[in-house]
Every structure is written in structure tokens, then in C-alpha cells.
Design a protein around this motif. Sequence first.
Motif, PDB file in Angstrom:
ATOM      1  N   GLU A  19      12.267  82.914  51.850  1.00  0.00           N
ATOM      2  CA  GLU A  19      11.857  84.231  52.220  1.00  0.00           C
ATOM      3  C   GLU A  19      12.989  85.243  51.595  1.00  0.00           C
ATOM      4  O   GLU A  19      14.371  85.064  52.175  1.00  0.00           O
ATOM      5  CB  GLU A  19      11.583  84.457  53.671  1.00  0.00           C
ATOM      6  CG  GLU A  19      11.211  85.995  54.039  1.00  0.00           C
ATOM      7  CD  GLU A  19      10.625  86.123  55.455  1.00  0.00           C
ATOM      8  OE1 GLU A  19      10.967  87.067  56.264  1.00  0.00           O
ATOM      9  OE2 GLU A  19       9.969  84.963  55.908  1.00  0.00           O
ATOM     10  N   SER A  20      12.816  86.128  51.099  1.00  0.00           N
ATOM     11  CA  SER A  20      13.706  87.331  50.734  1.00  0.00           C
ATOM     12  C   SER A  20      15.074  86.765  50.021  1.00  0.00           C
ATOM     13  O   SER A  20      16.291  87.034  50.445  1.00  0.00           O
ATOM     14  CB  SER A  20      14.164  88.209  51.778  1.00  0.00           C
ATOM     15  OG  SER A  20      13.265  88.833  52.450  1.00  0.00           O
ATOM     16  N   LYS A  57       8.068  79.587  62.842  1.00  0.00           N
ATOM     17  CA  LYS A  57       7.987  80.754  62.089  1.00  0.00           C
ATOM     18  C   LYS A  57       9.635  81.268  61.822  1.00  0.00           C
ATOM     19  O   LYS A  57      10.437  80.906  62.698  1.00  0.00           O
ATOM     20  CB  LYS A  57       7.380  81.777  62.762  1.00  0.00           C
ATOM     21  CG  LYS A  57       7.736  82.198  64.104  1.00  0.00           C
ATOM     22  CD  LYS A  57       6.687  83.141  64.756  1.00  0.00           C
ATOM     23  CE  LYS A  57       7.123  83.667  66.155  1.00  0.00           C
ATOM     24  NZ  LYS A  57       6.274  84.751  66.696  1.00  0.00           N
ATOM     25  N   TRP A  58       9.986  82.302  61.176  1.00  0.00           N
ATOM     26  CA  TRP A  58      11.209  82.929  61.084  1.00  0.00           C
ATOM     27  C   TRP A  58      11.160  84.215  60.283  1.00  0.00           C
ATOM     28  O   TRP A  58      10.178  84.419  59.650  1.00  0.00           O
ATOM     29  CB  TRP A  58      12.042  81.955  60.244  1.00  0.00           C
ATOM     30  CG  TRP A  58      11.674  81.657  58.806  1.00  0.00           C
ATOM     31  CD1 TRP A  58      10.490  81.142  58.322  1.00  0.00           C
ATOM     32  CD2 TRP A  58      12.755  81.564  57.708  1.00  0.00           C
ATOM     33  NE1 TRP A  58      10.591  81.046  57.099  1.00  0.00           N
ATOM     34  CE2 TRP A  58      11.948  81.313  56.613  1.00  0.00           C
ATOM     35  CE3 TRP A  58      13.866  82.091  57.635  1.00  0.00           C
ATOM     36  CZ2 TRP A  58      12.211  81.063  55.160  1.00  0.00           C
ATOM     37  CZ3 TRP A  58      14.488  82.083  56.188  1.00  0.00           C
ATOM     38  CH2 TRP A  58      13.669  81.473  55.134  1.00  0.00           C
ATOM     39  N   LYS A  59      12.205  84.783  60.606  1.00  0.00           N
ATOM     40  CA  LYS A  59      12.376  86.190  59.980  1.00  0.00           C
ATOM     41  C   LYS A  59      13.792  86.128  59.374  1.00  0.00           C
ATOM     42  O   LYS A  59      14.614  85.806  60.092  1.00  0.00           O
ATOM     43  CB  LYS A  59      12.114  87.237  60.973  1.00  0.00           C
ATOM     44  CG  LYS A  59      10.865  87.200  61.576  1.00  0.00           C
ATOM     45  CD  LYS A  59      10.814  88.470  62.728  1.00  0.00           C
ATOM     46  CE  LYS A  59       9.397  88.462  63.288  1.00  0.00           C
ATOM     47  NZ  LYS A  59       9.205  89.723  64.352  1.00  0.00           N
ATOM     48  N   VAL A  60      14.003  86.831  58.331  1.00  0.00           N
ATOM     49  CA  VAL A  60      15.036  86.948  57.711  1.00  0.00           C
ATOM     50  C   VAL A  60      15.786  88.396  57.991  1.00  0.00           C
ATOM     51  O   VAL A  60      14.928  89.518  57.706  1.00  0.00           O
ATOM     52  CB  VAL A  60      15.065  86.664  56.016  1.00  0.00           C
ATOM     53  CG1 VAL A  60      16.287  86.810  55.422  1.00  0.00           C
ATOM     54  CG2 VAL A  60      14.547  85.266  55.763  1.00  0.00           C
ATOM     55  N   ASN A  61      17.124  88.282  58.245  1.00  0.00           N
ATOM     56  CA  ASN A  61      17.763  89.609  58.303  1.00  0.00           C
ATOM     57  C   ASN A  61      17.270  90.456  59.449  1.00  0.00           C
ATOM     58  O   ASN A  61      17.018  91.733  59.186  1.00  0.00           O
ATOM     59  CB  ASN A  61      18.098  90.446  57.083  1.00  0.00           C
ATOM     60  CG  ASN A  61      18.986  89.475  56.063  1.00  0.00           C
ATOM     61  OD1 ASN A  61      19.811  88.779  56.523  1.00  0.00           O
ATOM     62  ND2 ASN A  61      18.519  89.691  54.747  1.00  0.00           N
ATOM     63  N   GLU A  62      16.808  90.083  60.423  1.00  0.00           N
ATOM     64  CA  GLU A  62      16.047  90.607  61.526  1.00  0.00           C
ATOM     65  C   GLU A  62      17.276  91.495  62.320  1.00  0.00           C
ATOM     66  O   GLU A  62      18.142  90.708  62.715  1.00  0.00           O
ATOM     67  CB  GLU A  62      15.382  89.662  62.586  1.00  0.00           C
ATOM     68  CG  GLU A  62      14.793  90.287  63.848  1.00  0.00           C
ATOM     69  CD  GLU A  62      13.517  90.954  63.436  1.00  0.00           C
ATOM     70  OE1 GLU A  62      12.787  91.474  64.201  1.00  0.00           O
ATOM     71  OE2 GLU A  62      13.033  90.807  62.196  1.00  0.00           O
TER      72      GLU A  62
END
Length: 108
Positions: free
Chosen positions: A63-64, A89-94
Motif C-alpha cells: 500500500e502506497s 487491516k492496516w493504514k500507511v502513514n496514518e
Amino acid sequence: SDKYSAAASGDKIILTPKAGQTTSYSKIEMAVAKDTSLPTEIKYYNAEGKHVKTETRSGYTTESGISTPTTLKMVDHTKNLTTTLTRKKWKVNEAINDDTFSKRNLEK
């Protein structure tokens, strides 16, 4: 790394402690996927050179521009224990508020 020297050997990277460094492992072997250049298996060796732990990484997603495994599995061969972490789940650069890492919040 500041503590380890790296050398390539086929599809593996061998890490050994640099002179004068105190480390937890005398050698770390990383198997790297040729198509992604990402680690798939990491073997850890103790001071006597005995293979004591194996970490496997699988199900990589990107991701990204950041790749991370979906599943991490660590096997401790000395205690016959296995730990598996599965990312849901995950988020990049949150964005994270700086207060999250304040001493007060970390002590909660």
C-alpha cells in the motif's frame, strides 16, 4: 545495521555481528524472494551456532509503496513454542497525535 554486517549468498542474506558488538544472535540468515526482494524466512542462531528460532513472513501486500506481510510466524525451537501474528487491516502513514506518545499516555 550498526551491529551486523551483511553478505549475500545465493537467495540468502547472512548477517553476522560486527567486531566489538554485543548481539542476541551470532548469525541471522534471511531467505529473500527473488521477485520481490522481501524476506520470507529468517533463521536466528545463538552464540553456540545452534538454530534457535525461525520467523516466516507470508502474504505480503503493498500500500502506497510499502510492503508488509499479512502473517508473521515465529517458532522458538528451544522452547517448542510458536507465535503467529495475522494482520487484519492496516493504514500507511496514518496521522498520529504527538500526545499519543507522551509519558502520561504511555503509562496508562
